[in-house]
Design a protein around this motif. Sequence first.
Motif, PDB file in Angstrom:
ATOM      1  N   PHE A   4     107.520  35.109-119.609  1.00 10.28           N
ATOM      2  CA  PHE A   4     108.602  35.828-118.911  1.00 10.28           C
ATOM      3  C   PHE A   4     108.197  37.279-118.662  1.00 10.28           C
ATOM      4  O   PHE A   4     108.541  37.877-117.637  1.00 10.28           O
ATOM      5  N   GLY A   5     107.439  37.851-119.615  1.00  7.88           N
ATOM      6  CA  GLY A   5     106.893  39.189-119.406  1.00  7.88           C
ATOM      7  C   GLY A   5     105.682  39.168-118.497  1.00  7.88           C
ATOM      8  O   GLY A   5     105.493  40.067-117.671  1.00  7.88           O
ATOM      9  N   PHE A   6     104.872  38.134-118.621  1.00 12.02           N
ATOM     10  CA  PHE A   6     103.656  37.996-117.813  1.00 12.02           C
ATOM     11  C   PHE A   6     104.002  37.979-116.332  1.00 12.02           C
ATOM     12  O   PHE A   6     103.425  38.726-115.531  1.00 12.02           O
ATOM     13  N   ASN A   7     104.965  37.123-115.966  1.00 11.72           N
ATOM     14  CA  ASN A   7     105.356  37.014-114.556  1.00 11.72           C
ATOM     15  C   ASN A   7     106.393  38.065-114.163  1.00 11.72           C
ATOM     16  O   ASN A   7     106.270  38.727-113.133  1.00 11.72           O
ATOM     17  N   GLY A   8     107.434  38.202-114.986  1.00 11.43           N
ATOM     18  CA  GLY A   8     108.505  39.147-114.658  1.00 11.43           C
ATOM     19  C   GLY A   8     108.023  40.574-114.615  1.00 11.43           C
ATOM     20  O   GLY A   8     108.439  41.363-113.752  1.00 11.43           O
ATOM     21  N   GLY A   9     107.143  40.939-115.533  1.00 12.23           N
ATOM     22  CA  GLY A   9     106.614  42.297-115.558  1.00 12.23           C
ATOM     23  C   GLY A   9     105.748  42.618-114.361  1.00 12.23           C
ATOM     24  O   GLY A   9     105.562  43.788-114.008  1.00 12.23           O
ATOM     25  N   SER A  10     105.218  41.575-113.709  1.00  8.67           N
ATOM     26  CA  SER A  10     104.359  41.793-112.548  1.00  8.67           C
ATOM     27  C   SER A  10     105.125  42.289-111.340  1.00  8.67           C
ATOM     28  O   SER A  10     104.517  42.635-110.321  1.00  8.67           O
ATOM     29  N   GLN A  11     106.444  42.333-111.462  1.00  4.96           N
ATOM     30  CA  GLN A  11     107.241  43.018-110.436  1.00  4.96           C
ATOM     31  C   GLN A  11     106.918  44.512-110.439  1.00  4.96           C
ATOM     32  O   GLN A  11     107.063  45.194-109.419  1.00  4.96           O
ATOM     33  N   LEU A  12     106.493  45.020-111.612  1.00  4.62           N
ATOM     34  CA  LEU A  12     106.041  46.409-111.787  1.00  4.62           C
ATOM     35  C   LEU A  12     107.133  47.439-111.535  1.00  4.62           C
ATOM     36  O   LEU A  12     106.845  48.621-111.336  1.00  4.62           O
ATOM     37  N   ALA A  13     108.370  47.004-111.533  1.00  2.00           N
ATOM     38  CA  ALA A  13     109.474  47.940-111.288  1.00  2.00           C
ATOM     39  C   ALA A  13     110.776  47.313-111.758  1.00  2.00           C
ATOM     40  O   ALA A  13     110.858  46.101-111.969  1.00  2.00           O
ATOM     41  N   TRP A  14     111.792  48.144-111.940  1.00  2.00           N
ATOM     42  CA  TRP A  14     113.126  47.660-112.285  1.00  2.00           C
ATOM     43  C   TRP A  14     114.164  48.599-111.677  1.00  2.00           C
ATOM     44  O   TRP A  14     114.013  49.807-111.711  1.00  2.00           O
ATOM     45  N   GLY A  15     115.198  48.011-111.143  1.00  2.00           N
ATOM     46  CA  GLY A  15     116.252  48.805-110.506  1.00  2.00           C
ATOM     47  C   GLY A  15     116.464  48.353-109.087  1.00  2.00           C
ATOM     48  O   GLY A  15     115.496  48.171-108.333  1.00  2.00           O
ATOM     49  N   GLY A  16     117.726  48.148-108.700  1.00  2.00           N
ATOM     50  CA  GLY A  16     118.024  47.742-107.337  1.00  2.00           C
ATOM     51  C   GLY A  16     117.399  46.407-106.994  1.00  2.00           C
ATOM     52  O   GLY A  16     117.477  45.435-107.752  1.00  2.00           O
ATOM     53  N   ASP A  17     116.744  46.354-105.853  1.00  2.00           N
ATOM     54  CA  ASP A  17     116.101  45.112-105.406  1.00  2.00           C
ATOM     55  C   ASP A  17     115.017  44.648-106.367  1.00  2.00           C
ATOM     56  O   ASP A  17     114.790  43.445-106.533  1.00  2.00           O
ATOM     57  N   ALA A  18     114.319  45.589-107.005  1.00  2.00           N
ATOM     58  CA  ALA A  18     113.255  45.217-107.951  1.00  2.00           C
ATOM     59  C   ALA A  18     113.830  44.497-109.157  1.00  2.00           C
ATOM     60  O   ALA A  18     113.218  43.560-109.690  1.00  2.00           O
ATOM     61  N   ALA A  19     115.016  44.917-109.613  1.00  2.00           N
ATOM     62  CA  ALA A  19     115.655  44.251-110.745  1.00  2.00           C
ATOM     63  C   ALA A  19     116.048  42.830-110.377  1.00  2.00           C
ATOM     64  O   ALA A  19     115.878  41.889-111.167  1.00  2.00           O
ATOM     65  N   VAL A  20     116.578  42.661-109.170  1.00  3.91           N
ATOM     66  CA  VAL A  20     116.924  41.315-108.688  1.00  3.91           C
ATOM     67  C   VAL A  20     115.660  40.463-108.585  1.00  3.91           C
ATOM     68  O   VAL A  20     115.639  39.292-109.004  1.00  3.91           O
ATOM     69  N   GLY A  21     114.596  41.054-108.041  1.00  3.88           N
ATOM     70  CA  GLY A  21     113.340  40.316-107.893  1.00  3.88           C
ATOM     71  C   GLY A  21     112.766  39.877-109.227  1.00  3.88           C
ATOM     72  O   GLY A  21     112.375  38.721-109.395  1.00  3.88           O
ATOM     73  N   ALA A  22     112.714  40.793-110.198  1.00  6.13           N
ATOM     74  CA  ALA A  22     112.154  40.464-111.511  1.00  6.13           C
ATOM     75  C   ALA A  22     112.993  39.398-112.222  1.00  6.13           C
ATOM     76  O   ALA A  22     112.454  38.493-112.868  1.00  6.13           O
ATOM     77  N   SER A  23     114.314  39.509-112.095  1.00  6.56           N
ATOM     78  CA  SER A  23     115.190  38.520-112.717  1.00  6.56           C
ATOM     79  C   SER A  23     114.979  37.138-112.117  1.00  6.56           C
ATOM     80  O   SER A  23     114.944  36.122-112.836  1.00  6.56           O
ATOM     81  N   THR A  24     114.821  37.098-110.802  1.00 10.13           N
ATOM     82  CA  THR A  24     114.559  35.824-110.128  1.00 10.13           C
ATOM     83  C   THR A  24     113.220  35.238-110.547  1.00 10.13           C
ATOM     84  O   THR A  24     113.085  34.026-110.742  1.00 10.13           O
ATOM     85  N   VAL A  25     112.219  36.091-110.712  1.00  7.97           N
ATOM     86  CA  VAL A  25     110.903  35.646-111.157  1.00  7.97           C
ATOM     87  C   VAL A  25     111.002  34.977-112.527  1.00  7.97           C
ATOM     88  O   VAL A  25     110.403  33.917-112.769  1.00  7.97           O
ATOM     89  N   VAL A  26     111.738  35.587-113.448  1.00  7.52           N
ATOM     90  CA  VAL A  26     111.896  35.009-114.788  1.00  7.52           C
ATOM     91  C   VAL A  26     112.590  33.651-114.707  1.00  7.52           C
ATOM     92  O   VAL A  26     112.177  32.679-115.361  1.00  7.52           O
ATOM     93  N   LEU A  27     113.639  33.549-113.913  1.00  8.78           N
ATOM     94  CA  LEU A  27     114.344  32.285-113.744  1.00  8.78           C
ATOM     95  C   LEU A  27     113.424  31.203-113.205  1.00  8.78           C
ATOM     96  O   LEU A  27     113.350  30.083-113.735  1.00  8.78           O
ATOM     97  N   ILE A  28     112.700  31.532-112.139  1.00  8.52           N
ATOM     98  CA  ILE A  28     111.809  30.572-111.492  1.00  8.52           C
ATOM     99  C   ILE A  28     110.686  30.147-112.429  1.00  8.52           C
ATOM    100  O   ILE A  28     110.270  28.982-112.460  1.00  8.52           O
ATOM    101  N   THR A  29     110.205  31.087-113.230  1.00  9.41           N
ATOM    102  CA  THR A  29     109.164  30.781-114.212  1.00  9.41           C
ATOM    103  C   THR A  29     109.646  29.733-115.207  1.00  9.41           C
ATOM    104  O   THR A  29     108.934  28.775-115.528  1.00  9.41           O
ATOM    105  N   ASN A  30     110.855  29.892-115.688  1.00  9.59           N
ATOM    106  CA  ASN A  30     111.406  28.944-116.653  1.00  9.59           C
ATOM    107  C   ASN A  30     111.601  27.562-116.027  1.00  9.59           C
ATOM    108  O   ASN A  30     111.306  26.536-116.653  1.00  9.59           O
ATOM    109  N   LEU A  31     112.089  27.517-114.789  1.00  6.55           N
ATOM    110  CA  LEU A  31     112.297  26.230-114.110  1.00  6.55           C
ATOM    111  C   LEU A  31     110.973  25.473-113.953  1.00  6.55           C
ATOM    112  O   LEU A  31     110.904  24.260-114.197  1.00  6.55           O
TER     113      LEU A  31
END
Length: 417
Positions: free
Chosen positions: A212-239
Amino acid sequence: MPLIIQDTSAVEGDMGMLWMLLSGILVFFMQAGFTLVESGMTRSKNAVNIAMKNVLDICVGSLTYWFIGYSLMYGDTSNGWFFWSGLMQGEGADLFFQTMFAATAATIVSGAIAGRTKYTTYIIFSIVMTAIIYPISGGWQWQGSGWLTELGFIDFAGSSIVHSVGGWAALIAAIMVGPRIGKFVDGKVLPIPGHNQILATLGVFILWLGWFGFNGGSQLAWGGDAAVGASTVVLITNLAAAAGALGALVTTWIWYGKPNLSQTLNGALAGLVSITAGCGNMTDGGAVLAGLIGGVIVVFSIEFIEKKLKVDDAIGAVSVHGVVGAWGTLVIGLWGVDGDTGIGLLNGGGASQLGSQAIGVLAYAAWAIVLSAIVFFILKKTLGLRVTEEEEIQGLDISEHGSIAYPGKRQRELDNE
């Protein structure tokens, strides 16, 4: 009352740094997962050796990547192939996060050649992998102006850059080191079961968490659209991970007649590798399908490499990381998306993205295979790759480290562990 518009860039910058730090810590914890998976899937007489290699990887990777690797990966370039900005580059959360990836690439090789490889040989290869092989090729896409970036190649978190590079290096290592004693006898493939499947299972759960950190952290940012993107990455990784595990479970149930634990565990890892490249360019359904197919592929790949190619990969690392890493990279060109727009061959995007992905897959495979072959050839002709037959039978814990993982009064036959 007038609307007050505040500049949130400073807060988002701090949150992004915190997210990368936390993600890097999760990726660091993956070393514990690799230790448990590799030791659990191999003989107990080599458990200390496995642990020592994983400790080595994080130590060597941290120092070599800080000293030279980061600059070779993110330095300045004039050609998009090689990068350099001087020694000891990088700082803070970014350097820490990227360092953890380098250590992961080296660790992949460890399990494939478990049980018969000299510790000194592995030390040298780990240094070369984290200092040279991984950083240079990583820059081709992640530096931002590398030749694969210009080509349109996508690898969000490293299906090829990290996993395939480690997987193909593991293949060369396994071929050149040779099989464990008793693996191939009179043309038959004999099983050498791991000593503790519960440790291996715990290790996979730790890796799943760390991913979850490996993929989610690769967003390299958090806040606004980046937070939505990272959260989606974590979800998709788990699926994808869940689908991969079920894919392998059902495949073995049909093929072997019973659901197989070790293959199911590799299926979960295969699902994770399958989505690592495309976790920022995949719908939920696309991620599930990618992971499911990855979980099926890994079972067939492990069987093929072992029984047809007669290559002894002790834990299936070549299949999980190399073969499925290639699949995870290519699948973007089949049904990947860019926002709401299909960019894959099967969802209206044409063949161009698939072509870019294929070039990247081949480039990373060629780079890892050629460089690893050169390094292992030199090591074979100088230090040697294998321990002696006597040392291998006794176990590397005693011969290489002078200790055993499970001391006690009981004496167990080595062949019946």
